[in-house]
Design a protein around this motif. Structure first.
Motif, mmCIF file in Angstrom:
data_model
loop_
_atom_site.group_PDB
_atom_site.id
_atom_site.type_symbol
_atom_site.label_atom_id
_atom_site.label_comp_id
_atom_site.label_asym_id
_atom_site.label_seq_id
_atom_site.Cartn_x
_atom_site.Cartn_y
_atom_site.Cartn_z
ATOM 1 N N GLY A 119 0.851 -1.184 0.000
ATOM 2 C CA GLY A 119 0.000 0.000 0.000
ATOM 3 C C GLY A 119 0.886 1.233 0.000
ATOM 4 O O GLY A 119 1.515 1.556 1.007
ATOM 5 N N ASP A 120 0.970 1.900 -1.134
ATOM 6 C CA ASP A 120 1.846 3.050 -1.332
ATOM 7 C C ASP A 120 1.104 4.308 -0.889
ATOM 8 O O ASP A 120 0.213 4.798 -1.580
ATOM 9 N N GLY A 121 1.471 4.838 0.282
ATOM 10 C CA GLY A 121 0.774 5.994 0.826
ATOM 11 C C GLY A 121 0.863 7.215 -0.069
ATOM 12 O O GLY A 121 -0.115 7.949 -0.222
ATOM 13 N N GLN A 122 2.020 7.440 -0.655
ATOM 14 C CA GLN A 122 2.187 8.599 -1.528
ATOM 15 C C GLN A 122 1.289 8.492 -2.758
ATOM 16 O O GLN A 122 0.648 9.471 -3.166
ATOM 17 N N ARG A 123 1.215 7.316 -3.328
ATOM 18 C CA ARG A 123 0.395 7.104 -4.521
ATOM 19 C C ARG A 123 -1.088 7.313 -4.205
ATOM 20 O O ARG A 123 -1.829 7.950 -4.972
ATOM 21 N N VAL A 124 -1.537 6.775 -3.052
ATOM 22 C CA VAL A 124 -2.944 6.898 -2.681
ATOM 23 C C VAL A 124 -3.290 8.345 -2.327
ATOM 24 O O VAL A 124 -4.350 8.847 -2.695
ATOM 25 N N ALA A 125 -2.384 9.040 -1.632
ATOM 26 C CA ALA A 125 -2.621 10.453 -1.312
ATOM 27 C C ALA A 125 -2.762 11.281 -2.578
ATOM 28 O O ALA A 125 -3.625 12.175 -2.674
ATOM 29 N N ALA A 126 -1.917 10.990 -3.568
ATOM 30 C CA ALA A 126 -1.991 11.728 -4.831
ATOM 31 C C ALA A 126 -3.287 11.432 -5.572
ATOM 32 O O ALA A 126 -3.899 12.320 -6.170
ATOM 33 N N THR A 127 -3.727 10.188 -5.526
ATOM 34 C CA THR A 127 -4.964 9.812 -6.215
ATOM 35 C C THR A 127 -6.187 10.450 -5.560
ATOM 36 O O THR A 127 -7.068 10.959 -6.244
ATOM 37 N N LEU A 128 -6.217 10.437 -4.232
ATOM 38 C CA LEU A 128 -7.396 10.910 -3.509
ATOM 39 C C LEU A 128 -7.403 12.418 -3.284
ATOM 40 O O LEU A 128 -8.472 13.014 -3.101
ATOM 41 N N GLY A 129 -6.223 13.012 -3.234
ATOM 42 C CA GLY A 129 -6.150 14.410 -2.824
ATOM 43 C C GLY A 129 -6.412 14.579 -1.335
ATOM 44 O O GLY A 129 -6.890 15.619 -0.881
ATOM 45 N N ILE A 130 -6.097 13.538 -0.549
ATOM 46 C CA ILE A 130 -6.277 13.533 0.902
ATOM 47 C C ILE A 130 -4.991 13.010 1.532
ATOM 48 O O ILE A 130 -4.370 12.074 1.005
#
Length: 372
Positions: A119-130
């Motif tokens: 689970g790549d936190g940076q990737r998910v943050a970028a996708t969600l904008g959260i």
């Protein structure tokens, strides 16, 4: 001192059973105030689930390979599940401060100070904008703790008004308990839960699990085999302690010699016996057990536990908790604790040398003016 502000957080986790990504929402100060919201489960694609099951069956690869492509796929599946959850529940993105991304555990070896959650936190943050907090277990493991279980402090917050001592049992792929008696919190993995029975039923009948425990209920457990299984040295280890999903598969290999119903009954008996054995490792006999996780829906597990424990054994819904989404809510709660610099584990829950903070924060990229 004024109360800390309430923060809205979404938590997401796929458990060791890998049947889907659980997503839920909490509003909390990261301490005693917690309000929980709805939850949803979003299944992995069959192809990704099959790839993950193959990965955890190959520990050399799970530990050593870079796993770039599968981690990207897991991250995107989690981001997609969170987006769908917000759409399904009418949650505005701007109302959510942080996402607690547990991800997918594929390898857990605390004795070697190693754990791996995809689970790549940076990737998910970028996708969600959260903003996203992930890697909850790593600091605890690095300090010499077990890195699991991490739900106990959330259990303590929820259980503040309940009669104690109380035991909360989570029957996921692995079983774990939280013992709560005022400020005393003890936690550890009990042994196998649904993983052994799920995998047995999948191999024998091509079904994902023993629905309701009906197959196990139709057979007779092999008492001699159960007694042998309970001689595993793990059960005599003092708490806290933790397990990998597959730690008991080789130990329980002899069950494959039994018929379908007898094998299922034997594994159900083993699961219940190992959970009940947990009372040896807590100071007082709990007055009540509350059961969460998918295993609480297995009537055979629940009946066996009631017979062995002799005290009320109830699903967590009996006290208004949501057993389907408790762990997802927990990681929303822990994300807020992480942001506030509060401990997410204790020496009595993971064996770390001191109360441990944890988690890594990934900020959502700032939106550039004029960007699409």
């Amino acid at each position: 001192m004024p109360d800390a502000e309430l923060i809205t957080a979404i938590g997401a986790i796929s458990g060791t059973s890998m049947d889907g990504i659980d997503v839920s929402i909490v509003s909390t100060d990261g301490d005693a105030r917690v309000t929980t919201g709805p939850g949803r489960t979003y299944p992995y694609s069959e192809a990704l689930r099959a790839e993950l099951l193959a990965l955890i069956a190959d520990p050399v690869r799970a530990e050593g390979d870079e796993l770039v492509e599968i981690e990207a796929a897991v991250s995107d599946a989690h981001a997609g599940a969170i987006q769908q959850f917000m759409a399904d529940c009418g949650i505005d993105r701007d109302s959510v401060r942080v996402v607690g991304l547990h991800g997918q555990t594929v390898y857990h070896r605390p004795e070697r100070r190693f754990t791996r959650q995809l689970g790549d936190g940076q990737r998910v943050a970028a996708t969600l904008g959260i903003d996203v907090v992930n890697r909850f277990r790593h600091a605890d493991i690095a300090a010499g703790g077990e890195g699991a279980p991490l739900v106990p402090l959330f259990h303590r917050a929820l259980a503040a008004g309940l009669e104690q001592p109380l035991m909360v049992l989570n029957l996921g792929g692995v079983g774990n308990v939280t013992y709560i008696d005022g400020d005393a919190v003890i936690a550890f993995d009990t042994g196998p839960a649904s993983a052994l029975l799920d995998d047995f039923v999948r191999k024998r009948l091509g079904k994902p699990y023993d629905e309701g425990g009906r197959l196990a209920a139709s057979g007779q457990a092999d008492a001699t085999m159960v007694a042998g299984l309970m001689k595993h040295p793990y059960f005599d280890r003092p708490a806290p302690k933790s397990l990998d999903r597959n730690d008991f598969h080789a130990w329980a290999k002899a069950v494959q010699s039994l018929g379908d119903a007898e094998g299922a009954a034997t594994l159900a008996e083993f699961t219940a016996a190992s959970a009940a054995d947990a009372v040896r490792h807590v100071p007082k006999r709990p007055l009540r057990w509350l059961v969460t996780g998918g295993g609480r829906l297995n009537g055979t597990f629940m009946n066996l536990l009631r017979q062995k424990l002799g005290v009320p054994v109830q699903p967590v819904e009996a006290v208004g908790w949501d057993g389907d989404f408790l762990e997802a809510q927990c990681f929303g709660y822990l994300a807020v604790r992480s942001m506030r610099g509060l401990p997410i584990s204790l020496p009595t829950t993971t064996g770390a040398p001191a109360p441990m903070t944890g988690g890594e924060l990934w900020r959502a990229p700032c939106e550039t003016e004029g960007a699409p």
